[in-house]
Write a protein that holds these residues in place. Sequence first.
Motif, PDB file in Angstrom:
ATOM      1  N   THR A 194      -2.903  -1.633  -9.055  1.00  0.00           N
ATOM      2  CA  THR A 194      -3.581  -0.447  -8.533  1.00  0.00           C
ATOM      3  C   THR A 194      -4.404  -0.845  -7.318  1.00  0.00           C
ATOM      4  O   THR A 194      -4.731  -2.025  -7.123  1.00  0.00           O
ATOM      5  CB  THR A 194      -4.505   0.191  -9.583  1.00  0.00           C
ATOM      6  OG1 THR A 194      -5.591  -0.708  -9.877  1.00  0.00           O
ATOM      7  CG2 THR A 194      -3.731   0.499 -10.868  1.00  0.00           C
ATOM      8  N   PHE A 195      -4.769   0.138  -6.527  1.00  0.00           N
ATOM      9  CA  PHE A 195      -5.561  -0.149  -5.335  1.00  0.00           C
ATOM     10  C   PHE A 195      -6.906  -0.756  -5.704  1.00  0.00           C
ATOM     11  O   PHE A 195      -7.359  -1.707  -5.062  1.00  0.00           O
ATOM     12  CB  PHE A 195      -5.763   1.132  -4.522  1.00  0.00           C
ATOM     13  CG  PHE A 195      -6.644   0.931  -3.313  1.00  0.00           C
ATOM     14  CD1 PHE A 195      -6.131   0.376  -2.164  1.00  0.00           C
ATOM     15  CD2 PHE A 195      -7.988   1.278  -3.346  1.00  0.00           C
ATOM     16  CE1 PHE A 195      -6.940   0.180  -1.048  1.00  0.00           C
ATOM     17  CE2 PHE A 195      -8.799   1.087  -2.245  1.00  0.00           C
ATOM     18  CZ  PHE A 195      -8.268   0.532  -1.084  1.00  0.00           C
ATOM     19  N   ILE A 253       0.835  -1.205   0.000  1.00  0.00           N
ATOM     20  CA  ILE A 253       0.000   0.000   0.000  1.00  0.00           C
ATOM     21  C   ILE A 253       0.870   1.255   0.000  1.00  0.00           C
ATOM     22  O   ILE A 253       0.560   2.238  -0.679  1.00  0.00           O
ATOM     23  CB  ILE A 253      -0.943  -0.015   1.216  1.00  0.00           C
ATOM     24  CG1 ILE A 253      -1.945  -1.170   1.107  1.00  0.00           C
ATOM     25  CG2 ILE A 253      -1.685   1.313   1.346  1.00  0.00           C
ATOM     26  CD1 ILE A 253      -2.856  -1.099  -0.105  1.00  0.00           C
ATOM     27  N   ARG A 254       1.987   1.227   0.747  1.00  0.00           N
ATOM     28  CA  ARG A 254       2.873   2.387   0.759  1.00  0.00           C
ATOM     29  C   ARG A 254       3.438   2.680  -0.624  1.00  0.00           C
ATOM     30  O   ARG A 254       3.680   3.836  -0.975  1.00  0.00           O
ATOM     31  CB  ARG A 254       4.038   2.157   1.739  1.00  0.00           C
ATOM     32  CG  ARG A 254       3.656   2.258   3.195  1.00  0.00           C
ATOM     33  CD  ARG A 254       4.887   2.338   4.092  1.00  0.00           C
ATOM     34  NE  ARG A 254       4.515   2.185   5.496  1.00  0.00           N
ATOM     35  CZ  ARG A 254       4.556   1.040   6.164  1.00  0.00           C
ATOM     36  NH1 ARG A 254       4.970  -0.056   5.558  1.00  0.00           N
ATOM     37  NH2 ARG A 254       4.193   0.980   7.438  1.00  0.00           N
ATOM     38  N   GLU A 255       3.661   1.637  -1.423  1.00  0.00           N
ATOM     39  CA  GLU A 255       4.246   1.816  -2.748  1.00  0.00           C
ATOM     40  C   GLU A 255       3.243   2.299  -3.786  1.00  0.00           C
ATOM     41  O   GLU A 255       3.641   2.737  -4.866  1.00  0.00           O
ATOM     42  CB  GLU A 255       4.874   0.496  -3.208  1.00  0.00           C
ATOM     43  CG  GLU A 255       6.075   0.079  -2.354  1.00  0.00           C
ATOM     44  CD  GLU A 255       6.565  -1.313  -2.689  1.00  0.00           C
ATOM     45  OE1 GLU A 255       5.934  -1.964  -3.555  1.00  0.00           O
ATOM     46  OE2 GLU A 255       7.562  -1.757  -2.097  1.00  0.00           O
ATOM     47  N   GLY A 271      -0.324   9.190  -0.975  1.00  0.00           N
ATOM     48  CA  GLY A 271       0.297  10.508  -1.078  1.00  0.00           C
ATOM     49  C   GLY A 271       1.541  10.658  -0.219  1.00  0.00           C
ATOM     50  O   GLY A 271       1.885  11.766   0.188  1.00  0.00           O
ATOM     51  N   GLY A 272       2.196   9.541   0.093  1.00  0.00           N
ATOM     52  CA  GLY A 272       3.414   9.600   0.895  1.00  0.00           C
ATOM     53  C   GLY A 272       3.189   9.702   2.387  1.00  0.00           C
ATOM     54  O   GLY A 272       4.145   9.816   3.149  1.00  0.00           O
ATOM     55  N   ASP A 273       1.920   9.663   2.849  1.00  0.00           N
ATOM     56  CA  ASP A 273       1.611   9.777   4.277  1.00  0.00           C
ATOM     57  C   ASP A 273       1.629   8.382   4.900  1.00  0.00           C
ATOM     58  O   ASP A 273       0.700   7.596   4.711  1.00  0.00           O
ATOM     59  CB  ASP A 273       0.243  10.437   4.454  1.00  0.00           C
ATOM     60  CG  ASP A 273      -0.093  10.683   5.919  1.00  0.00           C
ATOM     61  OD1 ASP A 273       0.750  10.365   6.783  1.00  0.00           O
ATOM     62  OD2 ASP A 273      -1.198  11.190   6.194  1.00  0.00           O
ATOM     63  N   ALA A 274       2.676   8.052   5.637  1.00  0.00           N
ATOM     64  CA  ALA A 274       2.800   6.715   6.230  1.00  0.00           C
ATOM     65  C   ALA A 274       1.694   6.429   7.235  1.00  0.00           C
ATOM     66  O   ALA A 274       1.271   5.281   7.400  1.00  0.00           O
ATOM     67  CB  ALA A 274       4.163   6.570   6.900  1.00  0.00           C
TER      68      ALA A 274
END
Length: 467
Positions: free
Chosen positions: A113-114, A46-48, A53-56
Motif C-alpha cells: 500500500t502507499f 505507484i500507477r499500480e 484513480g487511474g490518472d497517469a
Amino acid sequence: MPLVPVEASRRAKTPLPKLQICILMTLQVAEGIALVSISPYINQLIRELPITGGDAAAVGYYVGMIESLRFLTQALSLFKWSRLSDRIGRKPVLLFGVSGACVSVLCFGLSTTFWSLAISRCMWGALDGNVGVMKTMMGELTDSTNMAQGFALFPIVWCIASFVGSLIGGTLARPQNHWPGLFVNPFWRDHPYFLPSAVSACVLLLTFFSLLFFLEETLSAKPRRKSTLTATGGANSDDREALAQQSMANMPLRSLLTPAIVIPIANYTVMMFLDSSLKALLPLFLSTPIHLGGLGLTPYSIGTWLGFSAVANGVFQALLFAKIVDWLGPKRLFCVSVSCFVPAMLMFPIMSWIVHARGLVDHAITFTLLGQLVLILTWDMAVAAALMFVRASAPANNVLGAVNGLCQTSVSTARAVGPTLATSLFAFSKQHNLLNGNAAYVILIMLCGVLRWMASKLPDELEDRDE
C-alpha cells in the motif's frame, strides 16, 4: 589573486589512507544502491496502486512524496546523529545507521500500500544518519593537500551506486514476468518489487560486517588539521578561534551560525535542492506517456539509461575532477558547474517538442539525452566542490561533526522538499497546461539564478591553516 594558496600548492600531497577510505566508500555505495534501486520502477509501482484513480498525470504527486519522506525524517534526526558521533564516535553511529537502512529497505519491498511504502521510507530517514557522519570521517581522514581527492570520491562512488542500483531496480523488478520458470511462487506475484529490495538489503548487510571488522574509529585518531575560508567581509578570526576552543558538549547550535559556515552550507543546500529536483524529474519525464509530454519508456529502458549515465558520470569525475579543481579552483569550478543547470533543464521541453514532432522516440531523442548528460556531468562536479567549502569551514575537530550535521540536516530538508515540489509542479503543469506544461522547468531555472548569485559570495580561496 590565486585561487589556491601558493604554499598549499607547493606542499607535497599526503597519501590518502586507502584502506579506510575504501571501507568508508563501500557504505556510500551500499546505501546509494538501496536508494537508487527504486528509481526505475517507482513510477510504475505507484500507477499500480489504487491511490491515483487511474490518472497517469497524478503519479508525480505520489512519487515526489515517496522520494521526499526519507529526507524529511532524516532532516529531523540527522543533526542529533552527528552530534552523537562527536561524543561516542563515528563507527557506532555508522553501524546503527546501516542496520536501520537494511530493515527499512526490506519493509519497502514487502509493502503493498502507499502508506506502508511511506512508513518504510520514514524509518530509513529516522534511523540512518550516516550521510553526515561519512563526510565527517572523510574530513578527519584527509588534510588540505589531499582534500580534493578525498571528497571527489563521494560523487564518483555515488555514480557507481547509481549504475548498480539502476540495473538492480530495472532488471529485477517484477521477476515473475522476466523469469516465469524460476519465480512461480505466488509471493512474487503479490510482491513484484521485493527482489530488488532484497538484493539491496543483502549489500547493506555485507557492508555492516565490513564496517564492524575493518573500519577504524577516527574521532580521536589524530589532531584536526584546520582549514578555514577567507573572504572580504568573512567571519572575524578572533570569533572563529573562540569557537574552536569551545567544548562540543556545551556548544549551542547558534554558535555555528557564523558567515564562514553558513554561506557554504547555504550554497550546498540550494544546489542539492536543485539536484534532487532534477534527479526526480528525469525518471518521471522518461516514464510519462508521450501524450503528456514525456517519452513513455519502460522501467527496463529507464534503468539502462540511468545506469549508463552513472557510469559516464563516475568515469568523468574520477578522471577530471581533481585536475579541474587544481586548474580552476573550487569557487570558479562551482560557478561553472552551477551554470550548466539551466541548459540541462531546457532539454526536457526540447525533447517533448522533438517526440511530438517526430511521433516516436528515435535517434534525435538519443542525441538530445546525450547532450543533457554532458551538462549533468558538469553540474555534478559542483557537489564535491561545495563539500570542500563546507569541510574547510569547520574551525576545529570538536565541531566538525556538528558542522557536517548542520549541513546535512539542511540538505536533507532541501532534498525532502525538492522532489515533492518538482514532481508536483510537473504533474500540476501537465494537468493544467501551465506554460504549455513547462512551468516546473521555468521555476527551477529561476531558482538556479539565485544559486548563481549565492555562489559569488563564496570565498575566493581555501586558506591553509594546518598546524
